[in-house]
Design an enzyme around this catalytic site. Structure first.
Site, short mmCIF file in Angstrom:
data_model
loop_
_atom_site.label_atom_id
_atom_site.label_comp_id
_atom_site.label_asym_id
_atom_site.label_seq_id
_atom_site.Cartn_x
_atom_site.Cartn_y
_atom_site.Cartn_z
CB ILE A 170 -3.90 5.57 3.10
CG1 ILE A 170 -2.54 4.73 3.36
CG2 ILE A 170 -4.58 6.00 4.55
CD1 ILE A 170 -1.41 4.89 3.82
CE1 TYR A 197 0.70 -0.42 5.01
CE2 TYR A 197 0.38 1.81 3.90
CZ TYR A 197 0.73 0.47 5.00
OH TYR A 197 1.67 0.15 6.02
CB CYS A 198 1.77 3.78 -1.56
SG CYS A 198 0.67 3.57 -3.29
CB THR A 199 0.16 8.28 -0.56
OG1 THR A 199 1.11 8.29 0.48
CG2 THR A 199 -0.91 9.54 0.16
#
Ligand SMILES: [Zn+2]
Ligand SMILES: [Zn+2]
Length: 378
Positions: free
Chosen positions: A247, A218-220
């Protein structure tokens, strides 16, 4: 005009040829543009999107898009590269349907997710800029056989929650150390890296023995994982999944569908807020005194400007600076600062103004060793 070009896609390509090169850039200065936008009463939709797609001639495509978007009144910042597009823009509300029709007229953008900002006022951009870059996400890779379009499987928030509960899965945070420091998913690996290009090879190496395990990344906002998941597959990982929309989208879905939230703390964002709270947990500590805090700030001494975490007590004690060294310097008259700055060392470098540095988990320290009282000499 626009309706016509959408109906006849062949004409889209013809537009740039008829325009002079100069018409494909803003010719009004930034201040005038800002004033114009403030007066403008047209409601605007702020949105972002990205897409990895093969664009053989990004410059030609850039000129084509500029003509079409300019005609619709689109403003904002967009990067184009051979590997795809990354856009943060605003579109006049009354042109939003036309904009969507336009983008859907390109095969590669069909069904692309547009992230519409819920609370934005629509005044975030004053001009339309489209830039051709080497990559839309700098990755340091130079491997012609790597295909960023061959991504992992996308998971929505609900599927992500379920998958993360399976035994033996590995969660990997694909952001930098200062982002994961204030917030991350429960049980995630949070590599101590300052850039994405450092992180890619590190994660592949870290998990080299676990190629058949389920990897959840996952990342932003999802753009880094598009590439990271493809990179993991390229390196022989067979079970790669990624959080769709990152996210930001996870948080939206958790709230909208009343799902369990598995993200702890804050989501670091790259605007003046420096973070959005996702859960009440404060998982970080003040870099100066060690007490519980997840408030990122940049050192108030603009010649240092280091990014770090500071509690309220230390904010007061050091007047928003990262050290006594910086707070003493920052209290000097501006003229004296200007004179001394070129020969003064802040956080290990001379004249670091504007540098985007951050305190590292491993080995970093905030000028604690600086002798006091501090002397600044021009
Ligand atoms: Zn503190
Ligand atoms: Zn400082």
């Amino acid at each position: 005009m626009i309706e016509k070009t959408i109906a006849a896609p062949l004409e889209i390509a013809a537009i740039p040829a008829r325009r002079s090169k100069k018409a494909l850039h803003n010719r009004v200065n930034r201040r005038e543009l800002k004033a114009l936008l403030q007066k403008d009463t047209v409601k605007r939709v702020t949105l972002s999107f990205y897409k990895y797609a093969q664009i053989p001639d990004p410059q030609a495509f850039r000129d084509e898009l500029y003509g079409l978007w300019d005609a619709l009144g689109v403003l904002g910042r967009t990067y184009l590269a051979k590997e795809g597009i990354n856009a943060q823009i605003s579109v006049p509300e009354h042109q939003f349907e036309s904009f969507k029709t336009l983008m859907n007229s390109y095969e590669m953008f069909k069904g692309m997710r547009l992230n519409v900002a819920v609370e934005a006022e629509g005044k975030s951009f004053f001009a339309l800029t489209l830039k051709v870059k080497d990559k839309i996400v700098a990755d340091g890779l130079n491997d012609p056989t790597f295909d960023p379009a061959n991504t992992g499987t996308h998971l929505d928030a609900e599927a992500w929650n379920l998958a993360s509960e399976e035994p033996d899965v590995i969660l990997v945070d694909m952001r930098n150390h200062y982002e994961s420091e204030v917030g991350h998913f429960e049980h995630a690996i949070t590599p101590d890296v300052a850039t994405f290009r450092d992180e890619l090879p590190l994660v592949a190496e870290l998990l080299a023995e676990q190629r058949d395990k389920k990897i959840l990344m996952y990342c932003t906002g999802g753009i880094r994982c598009e590439k990271a998941s493809a990179y993991m597959k390229h390196n022989g990982f067979n079970n790669v999944f990624q959080l769709e929309g990152g996210i930001i989208e996870y948080d939206r879905q958790v709230r909208a569908k009343n799902l369990e939230n598995k993200f702890l703390g804050k989501n670091f964002v790259f605007d003046e807020r420096l973070g959005e709270r996702i859960s009440p947990d404060v998982i970080a500590h003040c870099h100066q005194c060690g007490q519980s805090s997840d408030a990122h700030t940049n050192c108030a001494n603009l010649y240092c400007h280091i990014l770090f975490i500071q509690c309220n007590d230390c904010r007061e004690k050091y007047a928003g600076c990262c050290s006594e060294h910086c707070s003493t310097f920052n209290a000097l008259p501006v003229e004296v600062q200007k004179e001394c700055a070129p020969t003064t060392v802040f956080n290990g470098s001379k004249f670091g103004k504007g540098a985007y540095k951050a305190f590292r988990k491993a080995g970093g320290s905030l000028n604690k060793s600086t002798p006091s009282p501090v002397q600044f000499l021009p």
